[in-house]
Enzyme design. Structure first.
Site, PDB file in Angstrom:
ATOM      1  N   TRP A  58       0.826  -1.207   0.000  1.00  0.00           N
ATOM      2  CA  TRP A  58       0.000   0.000   0.000  1.00  0.00           C
ATOM      3  C   TRP A  58       0.862   1.260   0.000  1.00  0.00           C
ATOM      4  CZ3 TRP A  58      -2.159   2.864   4.691  1.00  0.00           C
ATOM      5  CH2 TRP A  58      -1.267   2.834   5.770  1.00  0.00           C
ATOM      6  N   ASP A  59       2.152   1.077   0.320  1.00  0.00           N
ATOM      7  CA  ASP A  59       3.050   2.220   0.413  1.00  0.00           C
ATOM      8  C   ASP A  59       3.024   3.076  -0.849  1.00  0.00           C
ATOM      9  OD1 ASP A  59       5.419   1.401   2.814  1.00  0.00           O
ATOM     10  OD2 ASP A  59       3.887  -0.013   2.177  1.00  0.00           O
ATOM     11  N   GLU A 187      -0.501  -2.410  12.431  1.00  0.00           N
ATOM     12  CA  GLU A 187      -0.224  -3.838  12.357  1.00  0.00           C
ATOM     13  C   GLU A 187       0.215  -4.451  13.688  1.00  0.00           C
ATOM     14  OE1 GLU A 187       1.138  -3.900   7.656  1.00  0.00           O
ATOM     15  OE2 GLU A 187       2.602  -3.512   9.233  1.00  0.00           O
ATOM     16  N   LYS A 249       0.964   1.401  15.924  1.00  0.00           N
ATOM     17  CA  LYS A 249       2.206   1.322  15.162  1.00  0.00           C
ATOM     18  C   LYS A 249       2.474   2.566  14.326  1.00  0.00           C
ATOM     19  CE  LYS A 249       4.545  -1.240  11.480  1.00  0.00           C
ATOM     20  NZ  LYS A 249       4.504  -2.378  10.530  1.00  0.00           N
ATOM     21  N   GLN A 250       1.450   3.029  13.607  1.00  0.00           N
ATOM     22  CA  GLN A 250       1.654   4.077  12.610  1.00  0.00           C
ATOM     23  C   GLN A 250       0.325   4.762  12.320  1.00  0.00           C
ATOM     24  OE1 GLN A 250       3.132   1.786   9.300  1.00  0.00           O
ATOM     25  NE2 GLN A 250       1.209   0.714   9.003  1.00  0.00           N
TER      26      GLN A 250
END
Length: 368
Positions: A58-59, A187, A249-250
């Site tokens: 997905w980056d 994640e 996580k992000q």
């Protein structure tokens, strides 16, 4: 836009004096791994490293694509062409999992089949990538208005992905739609239900598919998709069952404000921003703080005391993870993947959509 130049006396502040170097290095990072005449996408580690085995995640669509879309649209489009040319792998994954349409692999490479290592559950459950791809297609459509590209590339991606989402959702007794058993962008957790990011981007995908070809069922699913909201705290939980102060996580819930533009009260957006800053892992991936930066700038228009937060987020968005003398992106403080193109893309989004105030809508393109 081939480079960024400084003007004025910036050199009294180290973090500002490096801005042009950081920006040009980030643009370079994205450009050296892709071409407009070769339909391929980019790995988080680009061509300079073997990070993530060179696989495509997905980056690209979520983090690298938006900056390329604005500055180098033909290069941006080549990443979408890669997806279209490998749609057979997405159809196979959907069929193998008893769904219809195109269920895009979490990790993709030469064949377009799912290439996630078997020890990782992300390949089985991180389904939001299907929405990420369609959202990127919609951004291209809204910004460039090319009917030929829309018909031959963008809408086919949306149509087949819409079929997947329609087969993936579950309807409860009240007529509300849910997406169960997923891994969200955060994640650190697995097999949760009603991830706010996953649900919202699935709804966006279905609506764009309907724009391509009217489909009442898809509109109903999108309109009745469950979006987690805690009325007492006036925040959006990351998913159903999210525990207070659980480490994230992000960027995850913060993404529903930008770039996904979820309609919410100002107070809710502000509470989301403040809450998730405090629970997001400072050792997480580099691109995260750029999204906090964009969100805080938008909220600053109504609340002036956010100025300190804006500087803090902007500092974190590049100085923490870029290393001199050549301004190479580290994925994290560990350092994780080197030449981290995902971080470069996130940072450039901060400049274009944060300071630049750019927004892409169906009816218009807005620059604040």
């Amino acid at each position: 836009m081939g480079k960024f130049e400084e003007e004025g006396n910036f050199h009294s502040h180290y973090w500002v004096s490096t801005l042009a170097q950081a920006t040009n290095a980030s643009i370079y990072e994205l450009l050296i791994s892709m071409r407009s005449d070769h339909p391929w996408s980019n790995s988080p580690g680009g061509l300079e490293s073997n990070g993530y085995n060179g696989h495509i995640f997905w980056d690209y669509e979520t983090w690298m694509f938006p900056a390329l879309l604005v500055m180098y649209p033909e290069i941006a489009k080549s990443g979408l062409e890669y997806r279209y040319n490998h749609i057979a792998g997405a159809r196979k994954k959907a069929k193998d999992n008893n769904y219809t349409g195109a269920m895009w692999p979490w990790e993709s490479a030469y064949t377009g089949d799912e290439t996630t290592p078997t020890f990782a559950n992300t390949g089985k459950f991180e389904h939001h990538i299907s929405g990420d791809i369609v959202f990127a297609a919609r951004q291209y459509d809204y910004l460039h208005r090319d009917d030929n590209v829309r018909e031959k590339l963008l809408c086919p991606l949306a149509q087949e992905t819409g079929e997947f989402w329609a087969s993936r959702v579950e309807k409860d007794a009240k007529g509300i739609y849910h997406i169960l058993n997923v891994i969200p962008p955060d994640e650190y957790i697995e097999n949760i239900s009603d991830s706010i990011y996953t649900n919202h981007i699935a709804a966006i995908s279905l609506r764009y598919g309907n724009e391509c070809k009217p489909n009442k069922e898809w509109v109903e699913i999108a309109d009745k998709m469950y979006i987690p909201y805690n009325k007492r705290k006036d925040i959006h939980p990351e998913y159903v069952g999210y525990q207070n102060n659980q480490l994230v996580k992000q960027a995850d819930t913060t993404l529903v404000s930008f770039p996904l533009n979820l309609k919410a009260n100002y107070s809710t957006k502000l509470n989301d921003l403040k809450y998730y800053e405090n629970v997001t892992d400072i050792k997480g991936p580099a691109m995260t703080w750029s999204m906090f930066f964009v969100d805080s700038l938008e909220l600053l228009l109504q609340q002036k005391d956010l100025a300190d937060a804006i500087y803090r987020f902007f500092f974190k968005s590049y100085l923490v993870n870029m290393k001199g003398p050549f301004w190479i992106w580290w994925e994290s403080l560990d350092p994780g993947s080197l030449h981290f193109a995902t971080g470069a893309g996130g940072f450039l989004q901060g400049l274009l959509f944060g300071y630049g105030g750019l927004r892409i809508y169906r009816e218009r393109t807005n620059e604040k």
